[in-house]
Design an enzyme around this catalytic site. Structure first.
Site, short mmCIF file in Angstrom:
data_model
loop_
_atom_site.label_atom_id
_atom_site.label_comp_id
_atom_site.label_asym_id
_atom_site.label_seq_id
_atom_site.Cartn_x
_atom_site.Cartn_y
_atom_site.Cartn_z
N LYS A 174 0.71 -1.19 0.18
CA LYS A 174 0.18 -0.10 -0.22
C LYS A 174 0.90 1.17 -0.09
O LYS A 174 2.17 1.12 0.26
CB LYS A 174 -0.85 -0.11 1.27
CG LYS A 174 -1.77 -1.21 1.22
CD LYS A 174 -2.86 -1.25 -0.05
CE LYS A 174 -3.39 -2.70 0.09
NZ LYS A 174 -4.34 -3.09 0.94
C1 LIG Z 1 -5.26 -3.91 1.11
C2 LIG Z 1 -6.86 -4.08 1.40
C3 LIG Z 1 -7.67 -4.18 2.62
C4 LIG Z 1 -7.34 -4.91 3.52
O1 LIG Z 1 -6.04 -4.47 4.40
P1 LIG Z 1 -4.85 -5.04 5.15
O2 LIG Z 1 -4.16 -4.20 5.92
O3 LIG Z 1 -4.18 -6.16 4.37
O4 LIG Z 1 -5.86 -5.95 6.26
C5 LIG Z 1 -8.70 -3.82 2.29
N1 LIG Z 1 -9.42 -3.50 1.19
C6 LIG Z 1 -8.55 -3.21 0.33
C7 LIG Z 1 -9.25 -2.65 -1.08
C8 LIG Z 1 -7.35 -3.56 0.34
O5 LIG Z 1 -6.74 -3.06 -0.99
#
Ligand SMILES: *Cc1c(COP(=O)(O)O)cnc(C)c1O
Length: 388
Positions: free
Chosen positions: A180
């Site tokens: 991310k």
């Molecule tokens: C990465 C992601 C999540 C979950 O995040 P985590 O930190 O991995 O639990 C939720 N929604 C979307 C759209 C994502 O890309």
């Protein structure tokens, strides 16, 4: 190998984490508060509550707004499963709205069609880093007394008509997973301007207990009361140290991602069988992903085979995402729900996420575009050979 995504960790990040490890706090300490304040300031939101993951943040947001059994929550057909799972954790039902074919963002028209008397909230997803049509979604939420939540896991660093996502919605949830925009290894955050939700969010991430250890210390008491069923969804001080250091680099990384996207767009303009998703006017995308649609009919090559050809050229592409309701769990649990998302079903067969990460070089972009071109030519040659 060119990965589809990659975190950037530098010496300053490592230094910050080492300092945190040497401090008296490892988990809930002063750095969690600092990281919350820094994220709130960055996205111009009044409150921020850190969570142990983006998924935990989504679960916390759903619980804080009172999502419960019997409720429905509208989510886009194409998203990571966690968006819908957060609704299921609360005993409620995700209802899938179709996406727009050129952006894969939730289609406000289909949201309207899918609202029922049971609908409690809309969980919109800023797919690939592009904010949703929040002008329209805000209007729909207000007109139907729904809470508007942004799954902003992709969109830290983006804006919609000059304002960041949290300013358009009731709550926004971020993820700090390594792929991310910034990372804390695992981590997440809920941001909101609604003061009334903050104590519930804080309680929810700490077992549902009314006072954390700081507050007990301040009050000079050993007593506490568990008031609701919560979870251990705390982010640690060590992770917050990394987050604070990473956040400083966000603007630079967003600019780099935008430059890489521009390069892709210029070079892909010459490839008729590849269509990048659109970034709409008024939008600053954070370009978490760079997604194209691969034309199977023109090339004679299925999307999955194209991904395999890229892999043979040392390029790891990816797919974001299979429509949530196609997963076995949802097939089994959503019996009786009439799911109609024709755009999502169709576009899913075409999408490829190309490599995109800060530090990706112009040479690497050319390599990816070259491999996409070569894959199509191989397909056409194969076609001709078969015809001959
Ligand atoms: C990465 C992601 C999540 C979950 O995040 P985590 O930190 O991995 O639990 C939720 N929604 C979307 C759209 C994502 O890309």
């Amino acid at each position: 190998m060119i990965p589809y995504a990659r975190q950037t960790i530098d010496a300053a990040d490592i230094q910050r984490v080492v300092e945190a490890l040497q401090s008296p706090w490892l988990t809930t300490g002063p750095l969690v508060d600092q990281f919350e304040s820094a994220v709130a300031a960055k996205v111009k939101s009044e409150h921020a509550v850190a969570f142990s993951s983006g998924t935990a943040a989504l679960h916390g947001a759903a619980a804080a707004i009172g999502v419960q059994p019997g409720d429905e929550v509208i989510v886009p057909a194409i998203t990571f499963v966690a968006t819908a799972n957060a609704v299921v954790y609360c005993g409620a039902r995700p209802v899938f709205a179709d996406v727009c074919p050129d952006t894969l963002l939730i289609d406000p028209q289909d949201v309207l069609r899918k609202i029922s008397a049971r609908t409690k909230a809309i969980f919109a997803v800023d797919y690939a880093g592009q904010p949703c049509d929040y002008g329209r979604l805000k209007q729909i939420a207000a007109g139907n007394r729904l809470t508007l939540v942004a799954d902003a896991s992709h969109s830290l660093g983006s804006s919609f008509f000059g304002r960041q996502v949290p300013q358009w919605v009731d709550l926004a949830c971020y993820s700090f997973h390594p792929v991310k925009p910034i990372t804390t290894c695992e981590g997440g955050m809920v941001v909101t301007n609604a003061q009334s939700l903050v104590p519930r969010l804080r309680q929810f991430r700490n077992h549902g207990i009314d006072a954390d250890h700081h507050r007990r210390q301040a009050l000079g008491t050993c007593q506490y009361d568990m008031q609701q069923l919560g979870f251990n969804y705390r982010l640690s001080d060590v992770q917050s140290a990394l987050g604070l250091s990473q956040l400083k680099k966000l603007d630079d990384w967003t600019a780099q991602r935008n430059r890489i996207a521009d390069r892709y767009r210029r070079q892909l303009a010459n490839l008729p069988h590849v269509t990048p998703l659109c970034t709409l006017p008024g939008v600053q995308s954070s370009y978490h992903l760079f997604v194209i649609k691969w034309n199977r009919d023109q090339t004679g090559i299925a999307r999955d085979d194209a991904i395999e050809m890229l892999r043979q050229c040392g390029i790891r592409a990816n797919i974001h995402y299979r429509p949530v309701y196609q997963h076995s769990f949802y097939r089994q649990t959503l019996t009786g729900q009439n799911i109609s998302c024709p755009v999502a079903d169709d576009v899913y067969e075409q999408i490829i996420s190309l490599p995109m990460f800060p530090g990706m070089t112009g040479d690497q972009v050319r390599q990816v575009v070259g491999a996409l071109d070569a894959a199509a030519r191989r397909g056409q040659r194969h076609h001709r050979d078969k015809a001959a």
